[in-house]
Design an enzyme around this catalytic site. Structure first.
Site, PDB file in Angstrom:
ATOM      1  N   ASP A   1     -49.244 -36.049 -17.928  1.00  0.00           N
ATOM      2  CA  ASP A   1     -50.401 -36.946 -18.013  1.00  0.00           C
ATOM      3  C   ASP A   1     -50.140 -38.287 -18.678  1.00  0.00           C
ATOM      4  OD1 ASP A   1     -49.987 -35.604 -20.408  1.00  0.00           O
ATOM      5  OD2 ASP A   1     -52.072 -34.997 -20.693  1.00  0.00           O
TER       6      ASP A   1
ATOM      7  N   PHE B   1     -45.121 -39.083 -27.173  1.00  0.00           N
ATOM      8  CA  PHE B   1     -46.435 -38.642 -26.702  1.00  0.00           C
ATOM      9  C   PHE B   1     -47.494 -38.836 -27.783  1.00  0.00           C
ATOM     10  CE2 PHE B   1     -44.036 -36.381 -23.401  1.00  0.00           C
ATOM     11  CZ  PHE B   1     -44.853 -36.609 -22.301  1.00  0.00           C
TER      12      PHE B   1
ATOM     13  N   GLY C   1     -43.537 -28.053 -23.330  1.00  0.00           N
ATOM     14  CA  GLY C   1     -42.845 -28.272 -24.589  1.00  0.00           C
ATOM     15  C   GLY C   1     -41.401 -27.802 -24.515  1.00  0.00           C
TER      16      GLY C   1
ATOM     17  N   GLU D   1     -35.788 -24.184 -18.247  1.00  0.00           N
ATOM     18  CA  GLU D   1     -35.377 -25.526 -18.670  1.00  0.00           C
ATOM     19  C   GLU D   1     -34.484 -25.381 -19.901  1.00  0.00           C
ATOM     20  OE1 GLU D   1     -37.335 -29.958 -19.618  1.00  0.00           O
ATOM     21  OE2 GLU D   1     -38.600 -28.163 -19.624  1.00  0.00           O
TER      22      GLU D   1
ATOM     23  N   HIS E   1     -38.739 -27.020 -13.150  1.00  0.00           N
ATOM     24  CA  HIS E   1     -37.321 -27.232 -13.450  1.00  0.00           C
ATOM     25  C   HIS E   1     -36.453 -26.126 -12.853  1.00  0.00           C
ATOM     26  CE1 HIS E   1     -38.048 -30.706 -15.997  1.00  0.00           C
ATOM     27  NE2 HIS E   1     -39.010 -30.021 -16.583  1.00  0.00           N
TER      28      HIS E   1
ATOM     29  N   ASP F   1     -41.442 -37.167 -16.412  1.00  0.00           N
ATOM     30  CA  ASP F   1     -42.032 -38.141 -17.357  1.00  0.00           C
ATOM     31  C   ASP F   1     -41.417 -39.518 -17.117  1.00  0.00           C
ATOM     32  OD1 ASP F   1     -43.525 -36.192 -19.333  1.00  0.00           O
ATOM     33  OD2 ASP F   1     -41.515 -35.353 -19.058  1.00  0.00           O
TER      34      ASP F   1
END
Length: 509
Positions: free
Chosen positions: A106, A204, A319, A352, A377, A435
């Site tokens: 986001d 972030f 995360g 990941e 991922h 991202d």
């Protein structure tokens, strides 16, 4: 392999000593080519012409880079980006209609220049400085109430602060650095995964002070959709934590307000750009939270899905995977929807990691056991043959995010990315940017370049690209009738893309 085919190979191999191996070699090479992603696609005449030209460009760029020693996929993206920007192949990939982006977070969808040169220049924007050189933002009228965030200076009105500076451009550049990981010497700046993830999380936090201000929240999402649209993307699914959004007077809005706003902004964007299909939200929670907190998040996801069935696509955990809970640790929370008879789709980040045998390494298998719709991922998937085969049988794709995997220190040379094996096997996958703004990227064109030139090797061609794009629509959470519409919109753009390229290079073709 069918029994007949197996006997045929055995028979041919048994005859190798008796004859020249050329026919066998041709047969085996053809088998390899057919298995690759896109290997079974049939191209039209114009597509074949464009493919021939595209491969010619690719071969020239690879030869030039091999001679100069600067092949972009083998380099860190922060160094490679300048070379990619000059690439003729990249200029074609930017123009290519790319279908859907299915893995995107986001607060990293829009270039950070917009945040610095638009959002921080809005009235009533305050800044505070930490002792480690980071900053935080807050919109407020009057001045933000005490206490200030931990380890932060007093709040200062940015408008006043800038008036005291001798070099505003230098200051604004420092703000840009607080919002990306981009650096001249990434190997020295980010020595470990744990280190870069701390900086990643801080970005972030810094961005959220700006983006969580209600007027910026709406404008940021609209501008983010525009940047994706300008990269020739037709549809997007965004992972969103949905933190509280605030007004100047301190009023805060909850998750349902945020989803409703995403829905309204998307509706307006589609109205302004009728050839854009839309956007959906995947609600996320931080995987480092305990089971009790994840239970609350799962229940909230079910509530939001009931309120916004056409916008809320499902749920995920986000995360640093190595430092968070494994999916199995959280099984009591993740089985709640099934126990209540609710169909909540999962889109789990899994694998990941490069720590084989750790508790989170097996997330790729547990994600499938929890019936994930896609695997975010899936970097570790090839280390788990049972999970890989199960993913293939269940037709669950991985969301390949090459630049993210490199920048976050999972792989240095993208030619060695494990997805190269999956591509060669025709495993279901889609390409996504994760991202992009934090990596100094934009849209998904750079990721497609890394896949096309590096991970896919010299055999990746127009068929590869087309199949990856078709996969993005196929594996989206759009219902069947909307998928059909999205494919029609994309096909029209694709045909025009092929026609334009074909017309642009008549002599070469």
């Amino acid at each position: 392999m069918k029994p007949q085919a197996g006997w045929l190979v055995f028979l041919v191999l048994s005859l190798v000593p008796l004859c020249l191996p050329i026919p066998l070699r041709d047969y085996l090479m053809e088998q390899e080519n057919v298995r690759r992603i896109g290997g079974n696609l049939l191209l039209g005449m114009r597509e074949e012409q464009v493919n021939e030209y595209l491969i010619s460009l690719k071969e020239k760029e690879v030869a030039k880079a091999w001679k100069a020693g600067n092949f972009p996929p083998s380099m860190h993206f922060f160094r490679a980006k300048g070379f990619i920007d000059q690439s003729a192949v990249f200029s074609i990939l930017k123009r290519m209609p790319k279908g859907a982006v299915l893995h995107l977070h986001d607060y990293a969808i829009l270039s950070v220049d917009w945040l610095v040169y638009y959002a921080t220049y809005l009235p009533d924007c305050y800044i505070c400085f930490t002792h480690v050189g980071t900053v935080q933002f807050k919109f407020s009228k009057p001045q933000p109430p005490s206490p200030v965030p931990p380890d932060c200076s007093e709040w200062v009105l940015l408008e006043t602060y800038r008036k005291q500076l001798h070099n505003i451009s230098e200051f604004d550049n420092s703000l840009l650095k607080n919002l990306t990981l981009v650096t001249d010497n990434p190997e020295v700046t980010y020595p470990t995964q744990a280190f870069i993830w701390r900086k990643f999380d801080n970005i972030f936090l810094t961005a959220s002070g700006l983006i969580c201000y209600a007027p910026v929240f709406k404008a940021y999402f609209y501008q983010g959709l525009l940047e994706l649209y300008e990269d020739n993307i037709q549809y997007v699914e965004i992972r969103a934590i949905l933190p509280p959004v605030y007004e100047l007077d301190g009023t805060q809005y909850n998750e349902s307000w945020s989803v409703a706003t995403y829905q309204e902004v998307t509706k307006q964007f589609v109205k302004d750009h009728p050839d854009f299909i839309g956007a959906k939200i995947i609600f996320t929670a931080r995987r480092k939270q305990n089971v009790t907190e994840i239970k609350k998040a799962v229940n909230k996801a079910m509530d939001l899905q009931a309120m916004f069935p056409n916008t809320l696509a499902g749920f995920d955990l986000v995360g640093y995977e190595d430092a968070g809970h494994s999916l199995w640790d959280l099984k009591d929370a993740l089985t709640i929807p099934h126990s209540q008879g609710v169909n909540l789709s999962y889109f789990f980040h899994a694998g990941e990691t490069d720590w084989q045998g750790s508790s989170v390494d097996i997330d790729v298998l547990d994600a499938l056991l929890f019936n994930t719709s896609r695997i975010g991922h899936g970097f570790a998937l090839i280390k788990h043959p049972v999970a890989k085969n199960l993913s293939l049988k269940m037709d669950v794709p991985i969301e390949l995010c090459p630049i993210s995997n490199q920048v976050l220190l999972l792989v240095a040379d993208l030619r060695n990315h494990p997805a190269a094996v999956l591509m060669a096997e025709g495993h279901p996958m889609v390409v996504s940017p994760d991202d992009p703004s934090i990596f100094g990227s934009k849209g998904v064109s750079y990721d497609f370049y890394e896949v096309f030139m590096g991970i896919g090797g010299m055999h990746a061609d127009l068929r590869t690209l087309k199949q990856l794009i078709l996969n993005s629509l196929k594996y989206s959470s759009l219902p069947p009738e909307e998928k059909a519409l999205a494919k029609q919109v994309w096909q029209k753009k694709w045909d025009q893309f092929i026609a334009d390229l074909s017309d642009a290079f008549p002599r070469e073709l």
